[in-house]
Write an enzyme that holds these catalytic residues in place. Structure first.
Site, short mmCIF file in Angstrom:
data_model
loop_
_atom_site.label_atom_id
_atom_site.label_comp_id
_atom_site.label_asym_id
_atom_site.label_seq_id
_atom_site.Cartn_x
_atom_site.Cartn_y
_atom_site.Cartn_z
N LYS A 213 0.85 -1.20 0.00
CA LYS A 213 0.00 0.00 0.00
C LYS A 213 0.88 1.26 0.00
CE LYS A 213 -1.92 2.78 3.02
NZ LYS A 213 -1.97 4.03 2.26
N GLU A 287 10.14 0.76 10.52
CA GLU A 287 11.15 1.80 10.30
C GLU A 287 10.42 3.12 10.50
OE1 GLU A 287 12.94 4.59 9.16
OE2 GLU A 287 12.96 3.91 7.08
N CYS A 321 13.47 10.45 7.35
CA CYS A 321 13.41 9.94 8.73
C CYS A 321 14.76 10.04 9.43
CB CYS A 321 12.91 8.50 8.74
SG CYS A 321 13.74 7.47 7.55
N GLU A 418 9.96 15.29 15.81
CA GLU A 418 10.35 15.15 14.40
C GLU A 418 9.54 16.17 13.60
OE1 GLU A 418 9.14 11.58 12.17
OE2 GLU A 418 11.20 11.50 11.44
P1 NDP Z 1 1.95 7.97 8.37
O1 NDP Z 1 2.74 7.15 9.28
O2 NDP Z 1 0.53 8.26 8.71
O3 NDP Z 1 1.94 7.33 6.90
C1 NDP Z 1 2.78 6.31 6.45
C2 NDP Z 1 1.97 5.23 5.75
O4 NDP Z 1 1.10 4.59 6.69
C3 NDP Z 1 1.06 5.75 4.64
O5 NDP Z 1 0.96 4.78 3.62
C4 NDP Z 1 -0.28 5.87 5.36
O6 NDP Z 1 -1.39 5.84 4.50
C5 NDP Z 1 -0.25 4.62 6.21
N1 NDP Z 1 -1.16 4.65 7.35
C6 NDP Z 1 -1.74 5.72 7.95
N2 NDP Z 1 -2.51 5.33 8.97
C7 NDP Z 1 -2.41 3.97 9.03
C8 NDP Z 1 -2.98 2.98 9.87
N3 NDP Z 1 -3.79 3.30 10.88
N4 NDP Z 1 -2.68 1.69 9.63
C9 NDP Z 1 -1.86 1.33 8.63
N5 NDP Z 1 -1.30 2.23 7.79
C10 NDP Z 1 -1.56 3.54 7.99
O7 NDP Z 1 2.70 9.32 8.15
P2 NDP Z 1 2.04 10.71 7.73
O8 NDP Z 1 1.90 10.68 6.30
O9 NDP Z 1 0.79 11.01 8.48
O10 NDP Z 1 3.11 11.73 8.28
C11 NDP Z 1 3.04 12.17 9.63
C12 NDP Z 1 4.40 12.29 10.22
O11 NDP Z 1 5.02 11.03 10.23
C13 NDP Z 1 5.34 13.17 9.43
O12 NDP Z 1 5.18 14.49 9.76
C14 NDP Z 1 6.66 12.62 9.84
O13 NDP Z 1 7.06 13.20 11.06
C15 NDP Z 1 6.39 11.14 10.04
N6 NDP Z 1 6.80 10.31 8.89
C16 NDP Z 1 7.91 9.55 9.02
C17 NDP Z 1 8.32 8.79 7.95
C18 NDP Z 1 9.54 7.96 8.02
O14 NDP Z 1 10.11 7.64 6.99
N7 NDP Z 1 9.97 7.56 9.19
C19 NDP Z 1 7.62 8.80 6.67
C20 NDP Z 1 6.42 9.59 6.66
C21 NDP Z 1 6.06 10.32 7.75
P3 NDP Z 1 -2.02 7.22 3.99
O15 NDP Z 1 -0.98 7.89 3.21
O16 NDP Z 1 -3.15 6.76 3.17
O17 NDP Z 1 -2.43 7.98 5.21
#
Ligand code: NDP
Length: 510
Positions: A213, A287, A321, A418
């Site tokens: 996904k 991660e 990240c 973060e």
């Molecule tokens: P999320 O953790 O929400 O998104 C990452 C992935 O998880 C996306 O595919 C998202 O789908 C999916 N997801 C969201 N909710 C769920 C759930 N309940 N169960 C399973 N999968 C889920 O990150 P955000 O996009 O909301 O970003 C928020 C913050 O997270 C950022 O500001 C940053 O600080 C951090 N972040 C960290 C990352 C890293 O690489 N460590 C990467 C991205 C964000 P969908 O896109 O459809 O919501």
């Protein structure tokens, strides 16, 4: 010899603008430097109006016909409509992956699986311009990064793991490596294609099939990758791609037909996922976030460190990240270092992600821009001193100026949370022990950077860092052969290298 005054230094700077260390005039005022626009052509990629899900080797619309819009964050214009998977679609995708794993992929000898992975890698290279442009349009990252980092690294991950597919007995000597089965993979929006490669390549090399996904703001490169799977004649069902909202991600990872879960994203969602798979026998790799310290000692080559700091926090708009979001500078050099940083910031070009001159592109989404804006306001309210270069931002799109905070206390939110944006917090230290103490004083533990002239100090510091990856005199270097992952709230498990394979196999005795 006459003394070198500020005037003479500036005169030299003007006469020899090629010497990078003399570009700045101090206090963040740079010599004006005109760049003619150098836009990459959008014509290399044909973006369709509508994209379906990729299930069982076929493109299908969602079972209820629903779609969502993905937008270009640099223009706020819609790019395409994308099918939004339903729980019924997830059931179909997991069933397709299971069938493919049992009937075809799990039975193929490693050398045959390798051929498909090599083919995918080659196709990614052949179509690299198309992928780079699409990735920059959908995510906002500069074309220079998608072209020179994301796409080549994605291709090299498939290449690297292709090499392992027929050598699993050497990776795990004396043991028999069996695939786990069906892997559910949920990826974020900051490196859409690269995270896909980190997840899919080792899973396939080890004989698993996958349902992936992508993030809702960046589904397009994963759907172009579906085309590559078909082009490579990958057996139907080995890779399935199901865009949809977060709840669909949760439905996928908790599906009883899934044997392994791999997630990259926020710590908050990572915790939910850990709870979702608790009590099952699914394998789990997480991660998550980070708040890395980039530590600069007084003996470090400062100009080189400035480049590393800039690369550490402004690369990919800081939406990384492992970004070096906390600069820990030794007190005796902090003023000189901050002056140099301000000068360098004044030369950073923010703007159109498709312009080859652009260093910092668009923030991925409105929501992310709001989060960055809110945290930066909190930094000012808590008493930190903000510096931003006087660069023009495009009138439309989600852009944010490269930002630097001095006078930051460890308790400030900008030093703890973060931000996931182009925002650097500068803190200071006096002794190596204090640097270690401050660097580790965070709930995260993904990465760290150390800048010093002394090899012995690097080795001593590395041992004390609670971070999965420590870079010395460089930052943000990635290689498929090198494991990547975190401690504490940054997650567990490793991706990349031989360690990355381990997460996708069950080891049995001979
Ligand atoms: P999320 O953790 O929400 O998104 C990452 C992935 O998880 C996306 O595919 C998202 O789908 C999916 N997801 C969201 N909710 C769920 C759930 N309940 N169960 C399973 N999968 C889920 O990150 P955000 O996009 O909301 O970003 C928020 C913050 O997270 C950022 O500001 C940053 O600080 C951090 N972040 C960290 C990352 C890293 O690489 N460590 C990467 C991205 C964000 P969908 O896109 O459809 O919501």
């Amino acid at each position: 010899m006459p003394p070198v005054t500020t005037e003479t230094k500036n005169a030299v700077a003007r006469a020899a603008p090629r010497a990078p260390s003399t570009w700045g005039l101090g206090d963040g005022r740079a010599i004006p430097w005109e760049y003619a626009p150098a836009p990459e052509s959008r014509d290399v990629v044909q973006i369709r109006d509508t994209y379906g899900l990729f299930i069982g080797g076929r493109e299908v619309m969602a079972s209820d016909g629903a779609t969502f819009t993905t937008v270009d964050p640099a223009t706020e214009q819609p790019l395409a409509q994308v099918a939004r998977a339903t729980p019924a679609d997830i059931d179909k995708a997991v069933a397709a992956a299971r069938r493919a794993q049992r009937a075809v992929w799990g039975k193929l000898p490693g050398r045959e699986r390798a051929k498909y992975l090599f083919r995918i890698s080659r196709l990614l290279q052949e179509r690299s311009r198309e992928f780079a442009v699409l990735e920059s349009m959908d995510s906002g990252k500069p074309i220079r990064e998608s072209r020179d980092v994301d796409v080549p690294l994605a291709a090299s991950h498939f290449w690297y793991y292709a090499g392992w597919a027929d050598k699993l007995e050497y990776a795990f000597p004396g043991r028999v490596a069996k695939p786990l089965g069906v892997a559910a993979q949920v990826i974020p929006w900051n490196f859409p294609l690269l995270m896909l490669a980190w997840k899919i390549a080792p899973a396939l090399a080890a004989g698993n099939t996958v349902v992936l996904k992508p993030a809702s703001t960046t589904p397009l490169s994963a759907l172009l990758f579906a085309e590559v799977c078909r082009q490579a004649d990958l057996p139907p069902g080995v890779v399935n791609i199901v865009p949809g909202p977060g709840e669909i991600g949760m439905h996928l990872i908790t599906h009883p037909g899934v044997d392994k879960v791999a997630f990259t994203g926020s710590t908050e969602i990572g915790k939910k996922i850990a709870r979702g798979v608790a009590g099952t026998n699914k394998g789990l790799t997480l991660e998550l976030g980070g708040k890395a310290a980039n530590i600069v000692f007084d003996d470090a080559p400062l100009d080189q460190a400035v480049e590393g700091i800039v690369n550490g926090i402004y690369f990919n708009q800081g939406e990384v990240c492992c970004a070096g979001s906390r600069l820990l500078a030794q007190e005796s050099i902090v003023d000189a270092l901050v002056d140099k940083l301000k000068d360098r910031l004044a030369t950073i070009r923010v703007g159109d992600p498709l312009d080859k001159n652009t260093d910092v592109g668009a923030i991925n989404s409105k929501a992310q821009l709001e989060k960055i804006t809110e945290l930066v306001a909190a930094g000012e309210a808590e008493g930190a001193e903000m510096y931003q270069p006087a660069c023009d931002l495009p009138e439309r799109g989600y852009f944010f100026r490269p930002t630097l905070f001095t006078n930051v206390a460890q308790s400030h939110r900008i030093a703890q949370e973060e931000i996931f944006g182009p925002v650097l917090s500068v803190l200071t230290f006096r002794t190596p022990d204090e640097a270690v103490e401050k660097a580790n004083n965070t709930p995260y533990g993904l990465s760290a950077g150390i800048w010093t002239d002394k090899g012995s100090r690097i080795l001593a510091m590395v041992k004390k860092m609670k971070a999965g990856v420590v870079w010395a005199n460089t930052f943000n270097r990635f290689d498929p052969t090198s494991p990547f992952g975190g401690y504490k709230e940054s997650g567990f498990g490793r991706e990349g290298g031989m360690h990355g394979l381990h997460a996708y196999v069950r080891l049995e005795d001979r």
